[in-house]
Design an enzyme around this catalytic site. Sequence first.
Site, mmCIF file in Angstrom:
data_model
loop_
_atom_site.group_PDB
_atom_site.id
_atom_site.type_symbol
_atom_site.label_atom_id
_atom_site.label_comp_id
_atom_site.label_asym_id
_atom_site.label_seq_id
_atom_site.Cartn_x
_atom_site.Cartn_y
_atom_site.Cartn_z
ATOM 1 N N ASP A 267 0.864 -1.180 0.000
ATOM 2 C CA ASP A 267 0.000 0.000 0.000
ATOM 3 C C ASP A 267 0.904 1.235 0.000
ATOM 4 O OD1 ASP A 267 -2.118 1.723 0.006
ATOM 5 O OD2 ASP A 267 -3.180 0.781 1.660
HETATM 6 C C1 BGC Z 1 -5.031 3.207 0.282
HETATM 7 C C2 BGC Z 1 -5.241 2.170 -0.789
HETATM 8 C C3 BGC Z 1 -5.119 2.786 -2.159
HETATM 9 C C4 BGC Z 1 -3.775 3.467 -2.269
HETATM 10 C C5 BGC Z 1 -3.524 4.084 -3.630
HETATM 11 C C6 BGC Z 1 -3.786 4.028 0.046
HETATM 12 O O1 BGC Z 1 -3.678 5.084 0.920
HETATM 13 O O2 BGC Z 1 -4.969 2.578 1.542
HETATM 14 O O3 BGC Z 1 -6.488 1.559 -0.630
HETATM 15 O O4 BGC Z 1 -5.272 1.806 -3.132
HETATM 16 O O5 BGC Z 1 -3.700 4.489 -1.279
HETATM 17 O O6 BGC Z 1 -4.326 5.171 -3.846
#
Ligand code: BGC
Length: 721
Positions: A267
């Site tokens: 993530d």
């Molecule tokens: C979130 C994810 C997301 C990623 C990219 C993160 O902060 O937890 O769910 O896919 O950002 O945007």
Amino acid sequence: MNNTQLTGLLEQMTLEEKIAQMLQLVVSYFVESEVDGQITGPMESLGITEETVNQVGSALGIGGAARVIQVQQNHMKNDRLGIPMLFMADIVHGYKTIFPIPLAIGCSWDQDLAEQSAAIAAKESAVSGLHVTFAPMVDLVRDPRWGRVMESTGEDPYLNSLFARSFVRGFQGDDLASDVNRVAACVKHFAAYGAGEGGREYNTVDLSERQLREYYLPAYKAALEEGCELVMTSFNTVHGSPATGNRTLMRDILRTEFGFDGVLISDWGAVIELIAHGVAEDEEQAAFLAIQAGVDIEMMTSCYVKYLPELVRSGKVDESLIDEAVRRILHLKNKLGLFENPLRGADPEAEREIVFCDEHRAASRELASKSCVLLKNTNVLPLQSEQQIALIGPFAQSKDILGSWSWTGAEEHFMNLHEAIQGRITSSKVLSAEGSGIDTITEKQIQEAVEIARQSDVIVLALGESSLMSGEGGSRTDIRLPEAQLQLIATLRTLEKPIVVVLFNGRPLDLHGVEDQVDAVLEAWFPGSEGASAITDILYGDVNPSGRLSMSFPQSVGQIPVYYNHFNTGRPKKESEPDNRYASQYLDSPNEPLYPFGYGLSYTQFKYDDMVLSSEEMTSDLPLQITTKITNTGNMPGEEVVQLYIRDITGEVVRPMKELKAYSKVLLQPGECIEVSFTVTEEQLKYHHYDLSYTSDAGEFAVFVGPNSRDAVERRFRLLK
Ligand code: BGC
């Protein structure tokens, strides 16, 4: 490309080129200045060079065919080996045509429409140049304080697993290479991100392995069984070790046990966060832990590109780990057909035609109308066209109805509730005023609201949370409606006119001051681009509500977590002993939620006849047939979700009071009676035993069939072994 060619490509790559494939950067790194074509993104903060950016494997957060084409073409010029980039983004509940939030989709209990919504999102994304969506999010959720419950389909592992499958099928279709209208799916957040303590965002998770396996893992596993191409790590700890550096979770469970051989992406920033978690001393150690755990792509931090080359050269990290990761990334690019066609589906003309087209909007409207849940109705809904209504509240004329993760959503062309109602009835029949803001209220607003309410037969209050009050970073401790809106209800209540509340929100709320004050409550969630029309369809009875809650509504925050598939405890509260102090209970609240899992009203009524069991005993070879007759006793066609739950009366370890095992959504005309049958197999009676083996126990079981997890009728049978 065949496998030999892929291996050949890998062999030509320098170590730095390989590691650059393992980096993902946000789109701003690739925006060219009009003057000299240089990359102008904030490279310095990550400490990476332009050379690395030129070789990078993937970008996130991009969209729009023309832009993607430009970035890809530019990249192909600069990358020595001409390896195309992957473009990824969070297309969670629609690209431009926004569908209801996933929690709402969960309440539709409609797998086909869920799949269709993902297929449409994929099509719009693909023509706009995307290859991968960071969805579905299948984290099981039990704590509505957590803002991201809006992204989940709810609290049940079985229902979540079905939706996980539908979303993956919809996004990916059957063959990503030949069907350029699909995108690869990335199931997230592995694992158990939904179980953060206290519902606080990014907080610690500490679950027993049994809990993890029984409740949390099934939906991720289902997505993988459906062929989901990517997995995203979660921010939280699992058994004391942050997921992104957790070898047991990623290597032993995900790769070995589940057989996942696709791309594992961190993530955003989760690799560097291993330092803040306190398991890595510095970025080098963070990179070491993540690569050992098998994380293939590092999203938006640069521990890999900065430290993996030296870690490999010094022999601390085996180059085979890098090769393994890069092979998976190249394989995904190959599966998407990018080596032959780096632009894939990106097509500005098709984009203009397809994106937000009427057909997609109609699908969104249908799903929105199936996702609304009628929580209360004392004979005030449906409204009659001749009634004069006062539409009041911060959502009466607001377009903040798309919900979180709708950054790509088309904002220009959709209606708010006032406009939709005006389109349905003679417009003089609807008066509208703001009444209050989300959390502010003025004397003037109150006066205007009271004035139009006085002139009306029915007050329709459009209330809720702004979309920023849920979603990522949207945890709250007080999940009642903001005080200003409660004050608005209390004031209008004094007029003694019927009040209908339509709720726009991303989580189950504490409905004190709402549910007890008004005549009808329609939970509309964040219903998406066509939500206003869908709600109007329901308010005026053009559509009979059929949504059923996929997450319990608590009586109050003090009860949380409150969910239907809980244990009995050794001292369950008994109706026959209301005064027993030493039962498991609260002194100031019922144990039960306000509205249970599976609950939702209709404008018609359904009568259940006694269920019939094919036998009182079953074996693994002789499954049980359960039939029940349902009659629509009202005078409107309606859909009922017939739900089947099981309880293992005596297990080796404690078993839940009820577990959803099957359901059937049926449409009945007025007076129509149909028979609904379910088959219960031994497979459905298995669970994780004390030693975590997955088997069933001979003995007594209860089976429940009914309209929700609370009101189901019980019968018993035995499993013989
Ligand atoms: C979130 C994810 C997301 C990623 C990219 C993160 O902060 O937890 O769910 O896919 O950002 O945007």
